[in-house]
Design a protein around this motif. Structure first.
Motif, PDB file in Angstrom:
ATOM      1  N   ALA A 245      16.828  34.461  13.687  1.00 37.53           N
ATOM      2  CA  ALA A 245      15.843  34.726  14.739  1.00 37.53           C
ATOM      3  C   ALA A 245      16.071  33.854  15.968  1.00 37.53           C
ATOM      4  CB  ALA A 245      14.427  34.522  14.211  1.00 37.53           C
ATOM      5  N   SER A 246      16.535  32.631  15.758  1.00 31.33           N
ATOM      6  CA  SER A 246      16.797  31.703  16.849  1.00 31.33           C
ATOM      7  C   SER A 246      17.704  30.610  16.327  1.00 31.33           C
ATOM      8  CB  SER A 246      15.481  31.102  17.366  1.00 31.33           C
ATOM      9  OG  SER A 246      15.721  29.993  18.211  1.00 31.33           O
ATOM     10  N   ASN A 247      18.412  29.940  17.231  1.00 32.56           N
ATOM     11  CA  ASN A 247      19.284  28.834  16.822  1.00 32.56           C
ATOM     12  C   ASN A 247      18.550  27.501  16.770  1.00 32.56           C
ATOM     13  OD1 ASN A 247      21.573  30.398  16.467  1.00 32.56           O
ATOM     14  ND2 ASN A 247      22.224  30.193  18.594  1.00 32.56           N
ATOM     15  N   TRP A 248      17.269  27.518  17.098  1.00 34.01           N
ATOM     16  CA  TRP A 248      16.443  26.311  17.034  1.00 34.01           C
ATOM     17  C   TRP A 248      15.574  26.407  15.779  1.00 34.01           C
ATOM     18  CZ3 TRP A 248      13.153  24.347  21.793  1.00 34.01           C
ATOM     19  CH2 TRP A 248      12.556  23.140  21.464  1.00 34.01           C
TER      20      TRP A 248
ATOM     21  N   TRP B  66      11.723  27.728  16.730  1.00 34.03           N
ATOM     22  CA  TRP B  66      11.187  27.604  18.074  1.00 34.03           C
ATOM     23  C   TRP B  66      12.204  28.244  19.014  1.00 34.03           C
ATOM     24  CZ3 TRP B  66       7.445  23.736  20.268  1.00 34.03           C
ATOM     25  CH2 TRP B  66       6.524  23.315  19.309  1.00 34.03           C
ATOM     26  N   ALA B  67      11.837  28.408  20.261  1.00 32.10           N
ATOM     27  CA  ALA B  67      12.766  28.934  21.262  1.00 32.10           C
ATOM     28  C   ALA B  67      12.249  28.562  22.633  1.00 32.10           C
ATOM     29  CB  ALA B  67      12.907  30.449  21.138  1.00 32.10           C
ATOM     30  N   ARG B  68      13.141  28.549  23.603  1.00 34.67           N
ATOM     31  CA  ARG B  68      12.727  28.235  24.967  1.00 34.67           C
ATOM     32  C   ARG B  68      11.802  29.306  25.527  1.00 34.67           C
ATOM     33  NH1 ARG B  68      15.482  24.025  27.156  1.00 34.67           N
ATOM     34  NH2 ARG B  68      17.384  23.352  26.107  1.00 34.67           N
ATOM     35  N   GLU B  69      12.053  30.545  25.174  1.00 33.65           N
ATOM     36  CA  GLU B  69      11.246  31.662  25.636  1.00 33.65           C
ATOM     37  C   GLU B  69      10.333  32.123  24.506  1.00 33.65           C
ATOM     38  OE1 GLU B  69      11.290  32.585  28.699  1.00 33.65           O
ATOM     39  OE2 GLU B  69      12.973  31.300  29.275  1.00 33.65           O
ATOM     40  N   LYS B  70       9.080  32.477  24.859  1.00 37.88           N
ATOM     41  CA  LYS B  70       8.105  32.841  23.841  1.00 37.88           C
ATOM     42  C   LYS B  70       8.444  34.155  23.134  1.00 37.88           C
ATOM     43  CE  LYS B  70       4.018  30.400  25.501  1.00 37.88           C
ATOM     44  NZ  LYS B  70       2.601  30.526  25.909  1.00 37.88           N
TER      45      LYS B  70
END
Length: 454
Positions: free
Chosen positions: A176-179, A196-200
């Motif tokens: 889903a995300s690399n974070w 988490w991600a930089r963009e919501k």
């Protein structure tokens, strides 16, 4: 003082709480006790609490390094500890992990550190195959002794114990995300990854099993893509703590939710109540929805101002000894649903007493007494005879007259919370005030299975 960031139940059943801004509290034998360290120590957020295989308690912080308590079962005043800061560890520690083999790892801002017990120091953990380019944010051991490393923007790394090899997962593999913010395993061996991600609109959850990776996010049922924590409950539900939308609950292959599209009268749900017939009552800002009513084949039944001449602003429900449903509203006082005639009955006699006094909460006790809290005291009504009994206030014995919470316990004692004034227990016209610290406002009161009041 300070919010709770880390919680641990140790091997003897003590609960340890690590606080934001520093501080450690022990809960034992029903009492909280602060662990007092010198003023120069433990002034930063506690990030994790872990107990190693020797029974020692490890506490990590973001700025003060790590502490180990050698005798956590002794009295607080006799605790012996050692402080590790800088040098081969780091001042900033994100998390910690004790593996099934007894190895102790610390996730820091400068990499993963492994504790060397014989030398009482820490060494860099950099096995061949583990990338150190991205910051490690979380570390987890699954039931097969595989180690999982979550990173900040570097995806997920899995150490496969049986093959002594590493595998990397990232968004190109379907993550889903690399974070990665959190990792856990359910009873079926599924690995759940919070992101988490930089963009919501990015982030969410990745579930990994033998069939591959499946992503859950706001595009397929979730309400938030920023994940704090994930935990499986005793029933197998996956509980998900989010940043902006509270708790999500995953059941089976879907996130369960009901909206106006599914049958609710309004999406703003203020109250949920299950009556003695197991029907569910939902109080909303658009009236009442009753689900699975036993007296009709309809799944959802709606009651509101336009159809039934009742308030649309429903805040709470209670059922009395006659199976009538009492309804607390935000703008029209209280209302009764008379089960004998299946109809709503206005309560002018009651509302004339309370409507001008800023009503806040209500409760019905085991003797069919209706209690209504207001900003100017506590009103009592006898539902058996439908008559007004009187008003209870600070002058008569309550801790305060601005009522914030009401609860009837198993012994039919009424617990009364007062704004900025504390707590009172009422029983047979006797008042007992509990002196709580500072200017406490009780907002919710409940009794557990051991008859303790929270």
């Amino acid at each position: 003082e300070g919010g709770v960031r880390a919680i641990l139940e140790d091997s003897t059943g003590n609960i340890w709480l690590g606080h934001l801004g520093g501080g450690l509290t022990k809960f034992s034998d029903g009492e909280f006790e602060a662990v007092n360290l010198p003023d120069t120590l433990l002034n930063n957020d506690v990030t994790s609490i872990t107990q190693d295989t020797d029974g020692r308690l490890w506490l990590t912080t973001w700025g003060d390094g790590a502490y180990v308590f050698y005798n956590p079962n002794d009295k607080i005043s006799n605790l012996k500890f050692e402080h590790f800061k800088g040098k081969h560890l780091s001042d900033r520690i994100i998390n910690s992990l004790v593996t099934s083999a007894g190895d102790m790892f610390f996730i820091t801002d400068i990499g993963v550190k492994k504790y060397n017990k014989s030398e009482n120091n820490f060494k860099n953990y950099v096995p061949e195959g583990l990338s150190t380019f991205f910051l490690t944010t979380i570390m987890f051991e699954d039931s097969k002794r595989n180690l999982w490393f979550g990173t900040h923007n570097g995806g997920l790394i899995k150490y496969i114990y049986s093959k002594d090899t590493f595998r990397i997962y990232d968004d190109k593999d379907g993550l889903a995300s690399n974070w990665v913010s959190t990792i856990t395993e359910d009873r079926n061996g599924n690995i759940w990854i919070g992101h988490w991600a930089r963009e919501k609109n990015n982030g969410g959850i990745s579930r990994i099993n033998e069939e591959g990776i499946k992503v859950f996010n706001t595009s397929n049922g979730m309400h938030d893509n920023w994940i704090y924590c994930i935990k499986e409950d005793k029933e197998g539900n996956i509980l998900i703590g989010t940043v902006e939308n509270g708790l999500e609950i995953f059941k089976g292959e879907q996130f369960v939710s009901f909206t106006t599209e599914n049958g609710l009268i309004n999406d703003q749900v203020w109250a949920i109540f299950q009556d003695n017939d197991n029907s569910l009552w939902f109080g909303t800002n658009g009236g009442i929805t009753v689900y699975n009513n036993v007296d009709t084949n309809k799944i959802f039944i709606h009651y509101n101002q336009s159809n039934n001449y009742i308030s649309n602003q429903i805040r709470a429900f209670k059922q009395d000894n006659n199976n009538n449903i009492w309804i607390f509203t935000a703008d029209q006082g209280v209302l009764k649903y008379d089960n004998s005639i299946k109809s709503f009955v206005s309560q002018a006699a009651i509302n004339n007493y309370i409507i001008r006094h800023g009503t806040t909460v209500f409760e019905v006790d085991k003797e069919n007494q209706l209690w209504i809290g207001s900003t100017q005291g506590l009103f009592q009504f006898d539902l058996n005879e439908t008559r007004y009994i009187g008003r209870h206030s600070q002058e008569k014995g309550l801790a305060g007259s601005d009522i914030s919470a009401l609860y009837v316990d198993s012994k039919n004692s009424l617990w009364v919370g007062s704004r900025n004034a504390g707590l009172t227990r009422m029983k047979d016209n006797d008042y007992k005030i509990y002196n709580l610290p500072e200017r406490i406002t009780p907002t919710c009161i409940v009794e557990d299975k051991e008859n303790k009041i929270w």
